[in-house]
Design an enzyme around this catalytic site. Structure first.
Site, short mmCIF file in Angstrom:
data_model
loop_
_atom_site.label_atom_id
_atom_site.label_comp_id
_atom_site.label_asym_id
_atom_site.label_seq_id
_atom_site.Cartn_x
_atom_site.Cartn_y
_atom_site.Cartn_z
N LYS A 183 49.25 32.55 36.93
CA LYS A 183 48.06 31.89 37.56
C LYS A 183 47.24 32.87 37.45
O LYS A 183 46.23 33.55 38.22
CB LYS A 183 48.47 31.21 38.70
CG LYS A 183 47.56 29.95 38.76
CD LYS A 183 46.15 29.16 38.85
CE LYS A 183 45.59 30.07 40.32
NZ LYS A 183 44.27 30.51 40.51
N GLY A 236 44.63 39.81 45.43
CA GLY A 236 42.94 38.64 46.13
C GLY A 236 43.06 39.70 47.53
O GLY A 236 43.87 40.68 48.06
N SER A 237 42.16 38.38 48.12
CA SER A 237 41.75 37.81 49.43
C SER A 237 42.98 38.26 50.56
O SER A 237 44.30 37.86 50.39
CB SER A 237 40.78 37.47 49.77
OG SER A 237 41.99 36.02 49.48
N GLY A 241 46.68 36.14 50.73
CA GLY A 241 47.99 37.01 50.70
C GLY A 241 48.87 36.51 51.82
O GLY A 241 50.18 36.21 51.14
N GLU A 258 48.98 43.21 46.74
CA GLU A 258 47.55 43.96 46.03
C GLU A 258 46.23 43.46 46.88
O GLU A 258 45.93 42.15 46.52
CB GLU A 258 47.38 44.10 45.05
CG GLU A 258 48.68 44.97 44.53
CD GLU A 258 48.88 46.31 45.07
OE1 GLU A 258 48.61 47.01 45.29
OE2 GLU A 258 49.38 47.29 43.86
N CYS A 292 37.85 46.17 45.09
CA CYS A 292 39.03 46.86 45.51
C CYS A 292 39.26 47.92 45.86
O CYS A 292 38.72 48.19 47.43
CB CYS A 292 40.52 45.62 45.38
SG CYS A 292 41.40 46.71 43.74
N GLU A 391 35.55 44.26 54.68
CA GLU A 391 34.81 44.04 53.15
C GLU A 391 34.24 43.53 52.88
O GLU A 391 34.48 42.89 53.25
CB GLU A 391 36.35 44.03 52.24
CG GLU A 391 36.63 44.39 50.94
CD GLU A 391 38.15 43.72 49.88
OE1 GLU A 391 37.79 42.60 50.57
OE2 GLU A 391 38.45 44.43 48.79
P1 NAD Z 1 41.51 35.20 46.23
O1 NAD Z 1 42.21 35.45 47.41
O2 NAD Z 1 40.66 34.10 46.90
O3 NAD Z 1 42.03 34.66 44.96
C1 NAD Z 1 43.20 35.37 44.35
C2 NAD Z 1 43.55 34.40 43.80
O4 NAD Z 1 44.71 33.45 44.30
C3 NAD Z 1 42.84 33.70 42.28
O5 NAD Z 1 43.94 33.05 41.06
C4 NAD Z 1 43.29 32.05 43.80
O6 NAD Z 1 42.70 30.99 42.68
C5 NAD Z 1 43.83 32.30 43.81
N1 NAD Z 1 44.55 31.60 45.28
C6 NAD Z 1 43.43 31.29 46.06
N2 NAD Z 1 44.18 30.16 47.68
C7 NAD Z 1 45.85 29.69 47.02
C8 NAD Z 1 46.62 29.28 47.64
N3 NAD Z 1 46.28 28.74 48.71
N4 NAD Z 1 47.39 29.59 47.13
C9 NAD Z 1 47.87 30.04 46.04
N5 NAD Z 1 46.93 30.92 45.62
C10 NAD Z 1 45.58 30.89 45.67
O7 NAD Z 1 40.57 36.28 46.39
P2 NAD Z 1 39.04 36.24 45.42
O8 NAD Z 1 38.57 36.14 46.83
O9 NAD Z 1 38.94 35.65 44.70
O10 NAD Z 1 38.92 38.32 44.77
C11 NAD Z 1 38.63 39.01 45.98
C12 NAD Z 1 39.97 40.11 46.55
O11 NAD Z 1 41.09 40.65 46.50
C13 NAD Z 1 39.85 41.24 47.39
O12 NAD Z 1 39.74 41.13 48.81
C14 NAD Z 1 40.08 42.26 47.40
O13 NAD Z 1 39.97 43.00 48.09
C15 NAD Z 1 40.80 41.05 46.08
N6 NAD Z 1 41.73 42.84 45.66
C16 NAD Z 1 42.39 43.71 45.68
C17 NAD Z 1 42.77 44.45 44.63
C18 NAD Z 1 43.97 45.19 44.49
O14 NAD Z 1 44.82 45.55 43.24
N7 NAD Z 1 44.26 45.78 45.72
C19 NAD Z 1 41.75 44.14 42.77
C20 NAD Z 1 41.62 43.52 42.61
C21 NAD Z 1 41.21 42.36 44.20
#
Ligand code: NAD
Length: 489
Positions: A183, A236-237, A241, A258, A292, A391
């Site tokens: 996804k 993701g965030s 997470g 992550e 990230c 962040e």
């Molecule tokens: P986000 O958590 O909003 O989205 C990430 C993913 O999760 C997307 O595919 C989104 O559609 C999905 N998502 C959103 N809500 C969800 C839910 N309720 N249930 C399941 N899935 C859901 O994150 P973002 O704002 O798009 O990305 C930025 C964040 O990602 C930053 O905090 C960044 O540090 C982190 N990030 C971490 C790494 C790492 O490897 N540690 C790498 C890249 C980004």
């Protein structure tokens, strides 16, 4: 022009890839992908629903118990190598697609496409080198372990590095023999769709890779909560997470998380400043700071503080911000929402009286509809200030002075995060002391990022997450160990 490449690559049909077939979302709805460089519509994607996730998980299960699951590790590796060659042939197209979709400068998008090739090569080669052990045990027994795929793995990835994160997550899981459901993020997912087309062309067995585009709270939440998956990797965030981990916990599904970071680079007075300088700024503004592992905090020892700050400020003043395909240093951020978040932080910094030591320039050619923000370097920031703790995910760095090693370690470790850290010093003893003392998933000494090596285990401690991707550690996480004890007398 922009939508040409979307059409040429067959991505204009707003479909999901399930069980080896391209199908519309069950609900028939679509979502719009916006070009961050000018705010125009780039493409439409299918809005996958919980019912589509059900279909994708069922297709993955069938593949895991059918053709895909029956392949030998060497055969899986060979297929991944075929995909690697096709991706390598299309690096330029994929880079252009990623640049348009995410807003990142083309050169950075090209590096991401090449990283995807490396993930494919590395995991293709590793597939048949993953094995169990024999364990010395009581007389009369032979005990061995088998490393088996989990079965069906779910992968939820963000928009900032779609190709790289797909590479380290999905490709590793496939190499280990899992069937996958991906996804991608609703803000940027064109290269994930292009990857699925390439996998199809390379004759990856149907159902080994399933891709459901859609909203996080719909398709993403349905995948995280699905009782039919056996492992979940989420990038993701932190807030999402936590939701995802709680949902998976109800089915006892293991999760790799992550998450974000507030990574420091620590510059001691004895450092080779000429070597350090390019890394200090580049690791903060790369991908408009939406990384990230962005080095968003620069800690500098007092004797060289003014010199380092001055040279960083000089570099900031030279930064030019413009459209992704225009050859500028920094592109737009991904969305209007992301621009607002960054703008709020800039206002907080200025409102609290922080010193903006330098800013970059948004070029006049930048279209009005694009999501541009001015890169900003804040000096003398108190370590406990929000800008030094949270962040931001934009091209904003804070510079913090320190006096000695103990203070440097305390400040570096003084956030809730622990993803990556950099140390610049010529003192060998200090290099090792810092490497041990920093609470971080990766520590780089006299470099930052080591070129992003796919071989190097990556992941966080504390609020940056848990579990590891990249390298062999990812393969271990994508398998379960089965112990077989044979009593033969
Ligand atoms: P986000 O958590 O909003 O989205 C990430 C993913 O999760 C997307 O595919 C989104 O559609 C999905 N998502 C959103 N809500 C969800 C839910 N309720 N249930 C399941 N899935 C859901 O994150 P973002 O704002 O798009 O990305 C930025 C964040 O990602 C930053 O905090 C960044 O540090 C982190 N990030 C971490 C790494 C790492 O490897 N540690 C790498 C890249 C980004």
């Amino acid at each position: 022009m922009d939508s040409d490449i979307v059409g040429q690559l067959g991505l204009g049909r707003a479909e999901l890839f399930i069980g080896g077939r391209w199908v519309p979302a069950g609900g028939g709805e679509t979502l719009t992908l916006v070009n961050p460089s000018d705010g125009s519509e780039l493409a439409r994607i299918a809005r996958g629903t919980a019912a589509d996730i059900d279909r994708a998980v069922a297709a993955a299960r069938a593949a895991s118990e059918g053709t895909w699951g029956a392949l030998t590790a060497a055969e899986r590796g060979r297929i991944l190598l075929r995909i690697a060659r096709l991706v390598a042939d299309r690096v330029d197209d994929l880079a252009r697609l990623e640049a348009l979709d995410v807003g990142k400068p083309l050169a950075q998008a090209r590096a991401d496409a090449l990283a995807l090739v490396r993930y494919l090569e590395f995991y293709a080669g590793a597939a048949d080198k993953l094995h169990g052990e024999t364990i010395p045990y009581q007389r009369g027994y032979t005990v061995l372990t088998l490393r088996e795929p989990h079965g069906v793995t779910g992968h939820i990835i963000p928009w900032n590095y779609p190709m790289q994160i797909l590479g380290r997550s999905v490709v590793g899981a496939l190499a280990a023999g899992n069937a996958t459901v991906l996804k991608p993020a609703e803000e940027a997912c064109l290269t994930a769709l292009a990857f699925a087309r390439i996998a199809e062309e390379a004759e990856l067995p149907a159902g080994a890779l399933n891709l459901v585009t859609g909203l996080g709270e719909e398709a993403g939440a349905a995948l995280a909560a699905h009782p039919g998956i056996n492992h979940l990797s989420f990038t993701g965030s932190g807030a999402t997470g936590a939701l995802v981990q709680a949902a998976a916990a109800r089915n006892a599904v293991p999760v790799v998380l992550e998450l974000g970071g507030k990574s420091p680079q620590v510059v001691f007075a004895d450092a080779d400043l000429d070597a350090a300088l390019p890394f200090l700024v580049n690791a903060g503004i790369q991908n408009a700071g939406q990384t990230c592992s962005a080095a968003s905090r620069i800690l500098v020892q007092r004797p060289v503080y003014d010199a380092v700050l001055g040279r960083m400020a000089e570099r900031y003043r030279a930064l030019r911000v413009g459209p992704a395909l225009g050859g500028y240093d920094v592109g737009p951020v991904v969305s209007a929402r992301q621009r607002e978040i960054v703008a709020d932080y800039l206002e907080v910094g200025r409102g609290d009286g922080l010193t903006a030591a330098a800013t970059g320039t948004i070029v006049p050619q930048a279209p009005n509809g694009g999501f541009y923000v001015q890169p900003t370097l804040f000096a003398d920031v108190p370590p406990e200030h929000r800008l030094a703790q949270e962040e931001i995910f934009g091209p904003v760095q804070v510079v913090i002075p320190f006096s000695d090693e103990a203070e440097a370690i305390a400040i570096a470790n003084g956030t809730r995060y622990g993803l990556v850290a950099g140390v610049w010093t010529r003192d060998g003893g200090r290099q090792l002391r810092l490497a041990r003392a920093l609470k971080s998933g990766q520590v780089f000494v006299n470099n930052y990022g080591a070129g992003g090596g796919v071989e190097l285990p990556f992941g966080g401690v504390k609020a940056s997450g848990h579990g590891r991707e990249k390298g062999f550690d990812a393969l271990y996480a994508f398998t379960a160990v089965k112990t077989v004890a044979i009593l033969h007398g």
